[in-house]
Enzyme design. Structure first.
Site, PDB file in Angstrom:
ATOM      1  N   ARG A 138      39.629  37.762  46.940  1.00  0.00           N
ATOM      2  CA  ARG A 138      38.306  37.806  47.570  1.00  0.00           C
ATOM      3  C   ARG A 138      38.462  38.218  49.032  1.00  0.00           C
ATOM      4  O   ARG A 138      39.436  37.848  49.693  1.00  0.00           O
ATOM      5  CB  ARG A 138      37.630  36.427  47.494  1.00  0.00           C
ATOM      6  CG  ARG A 138      37.029  36.109  46.145  1.00  0.00           C
ATOM      7  CD  ARG A 138      35.836  37.011  45.797  1.00  0.00           C
ATOM      8  NE  ARG A 138      35.253  36.732  44.498  1.00  0.00           N
ATOM      9  CZ  ARG A 138      35.549  37.369  43.360  1.00  0.00           C
ATOM     10  NH1 ARG A 138      36.447  38.331  43.340  1.00  0.00           N
ATOM     11  NH2 ARG A 138      34.935  37.049  42.238  1.00  0.00           N
ATOM     12  N   GLU A 144      31.232  42.646  51.359  1.00  0.00           N
ATOM     13  CA  GLU A 144      31.097  43.889  50.588  1.00  0.00           C
ATOM     14  C   GLU A 144      29.700  44.015  49.988  1.00  0.00           C
ATOM     15  O   GLU A 144      29.097  43.000  49.640  1.00  0.00           O
ATOM     16  CB  GLU A 144      32.174  43.953  49.482  1.00  0.00           C
ATOM     17  CG  GLU A 144      32.175  42.782  48.509  1.00  0.00           C
ATOM     18  CD  GLU A 144      33.350  42.849  47.523  1.00  0.00           C
ATOM     19  OE1 GLU A 144      34.512  42.894  47.962  1.00  0.00           O
ATOM     20  OE2 GLU A 144      33.050  42.838  46.307  1.00  0.00           O
ATOM     21  N   HIS A 188      36.293  47.287  44.902  1.00  0.00           N
ATOM     22  CA  HIS A 188      36.263  46.133  43.994  1.00  0.00           C
ATOM     23  C   HIS A 188      36.239  46.574  42.524  1.00  0.00           C
ATOM     24  O   HIS A 188      35.301  46.264  41.789  1.00  0.00           O
ATOM     25  CB  HIS A 188      35.062  45.228  44.304  1.00  0.00           C
ATOM     26  CG  HIS A 188      35.237  43.823  43.806  1.00  0.00           C
ATOM     27  ND1 HIS A 188      34.633  42.736  44.380  1.00  0.00           N
ATOM     28  CD2 HIS A 188      35.960  43.322  42.758  1.00  0.00           C
ATOM     29  CE1 HIS A 188      34.969  41.629  43.726  1.00  0.00           C
ATOM     30  NE2 HIS A 188      35.770  41.968  42.729  1.00  0.00           N
TER      31      HIS A 188
END
Ligand code: DGY
Length: 311
Positions: free
Chosen positions: A237, A266, A284
């Site tokens: 993360r 993000e 991601h």
């Protein structure tokens, strides 16, 4: 038919399978914000949420009594306030295991890309700056022989070890005072002293969840304990790292490179990551394969079925 709110666009096949078993309403929590979202959802039995959805204590407190389950289309649950859900007797589910290999593949992609200077090499082509093969151009560093330190001895960390070993990387791991029989069995070395662990990390790869104790883990003080020009990899993360400290270390070359798939805030990432030649960054995509996202859908639906069948 139980009524389920879907907060983000699921892959078409997963949405179709969900709609075959439940009455589905698609209502975006992120786009609407909590107030408007709560006004629109009516009295559903469950929510299907995803990373980035702010399923915090305030939202959970206002959910209608009818909501018995919050099912996340992810392994990570840092976007859901688990204590608040438990206090309301709401079951929270996730999709572990099926995304382990895909995410470990991306960890390897980041290790290879960061060590081999893939960000700069890619830009040389995309910006039309390549003038042909040259003896001294886009020097990366060898992957073979670089010592990999795994922070967090879970499933994805383990799958990353197996891949890294195939590339000739000696691996050590840190998981607090406990040891992992699975890591030990494949020859990853446990190092319980954090400073000793860090001092051996030519590459440090983060595989822990985001919790109050791990948030901001990689800061200037930690970076100082790594070998010169160490490489930082993050598929966990974004909030595990302090961006300002990481970027300063990349600029001074105290960190040799980073490979990042996840970011603070993000998709609004720190713009400096976009231009640093030693930052290899991805949007991601850890679990983003056709097979894995389909498998996550199957787990999601099984979770929902199990959790709602008793209600
Ligand atoms: C997860 O499942 O938590 C991932 O970060 C999503 O790809």
């Amino acid at each position: 038919m139980k009524h389920v709110i879907v907060t983000q666009d699921l892959p078409a096949d997963v949405l179709q399978a969900t709609a075959a078993r439940f009455q589905v309403s698609q209502i975006s929590l992120k786009a609407l914000g909590p107030e408007a979202f709560l006004k629109q959802i009516g009295e559903p039995d469950a929510l299907i949420v995803s990373p980035g959805d702010p399923v915090n204590a305030a939202l959970i407190a206002e959910l209608p009594e009818s909501v018995r389950v919050i099912s996340s289309y992810s392994v990570g649950l840092d976007h859901v306030d688990l204590a608040a859900a438990e206090a309301r007797g709401i079951t929270v589910t996730n999709t572990p295991d099926v995304l382990t290999d895909a995410t470990a593949d991306v960890a390897l992609l980041l290790i290879l890309g960061a060590l081999r200077g893939a960000a700069e090499a890619f830009r040389m082509i995309s910006e039309d700056r390549w003038t042909g093969w040259q003896p001294a151009q886009v020097f990366g560093r060898d992957v073979t022989g670089k010592r990999l330190g795994i922070y967090g001895a879970g499933r994805i960390g383990l799958a990353t070890v197996k891949r890294a070993q195939a590339f000739g990387m000696p691996v050590h791991y840190w998981s607090g005072r406990s040891r992992s029989a699975d890591f030990d069995a494949i020859g990853a070395e446990p190092v319980s002293d954090m400073d000793a662990f860090l001092s051996r990390c030519d590459v440090l790869s983060l595989h822990c969840p985001s919790t109050p104790t791990t948030r901001g883990l990689v800061n200037a003080a930690l970076i100082e304990k790594l070998p010169p020009r160490a490489v930082l990899i993050n598929t966990g993360r974004g909030d595990l790292v302090v961006d300002g400290d990481v970027i300063a270390a990349l600029k001074s070359c105290r960190l040799g490179a980073v490979g990042l798939d996840v970011f603070n805030g993000e998709p609004d990432i720190d713009p400096r990551y976009r231009t640093l030649s030693n930052a290899f960054v991805l949007p991601h995509i850890g679990s983003a394969t056709e097979e894995t996202r389909l498998a996550m859908g199957k787990v999601l639906l099984a979770n929902l079925h199990d959790a709602l069948s008793g209600t």
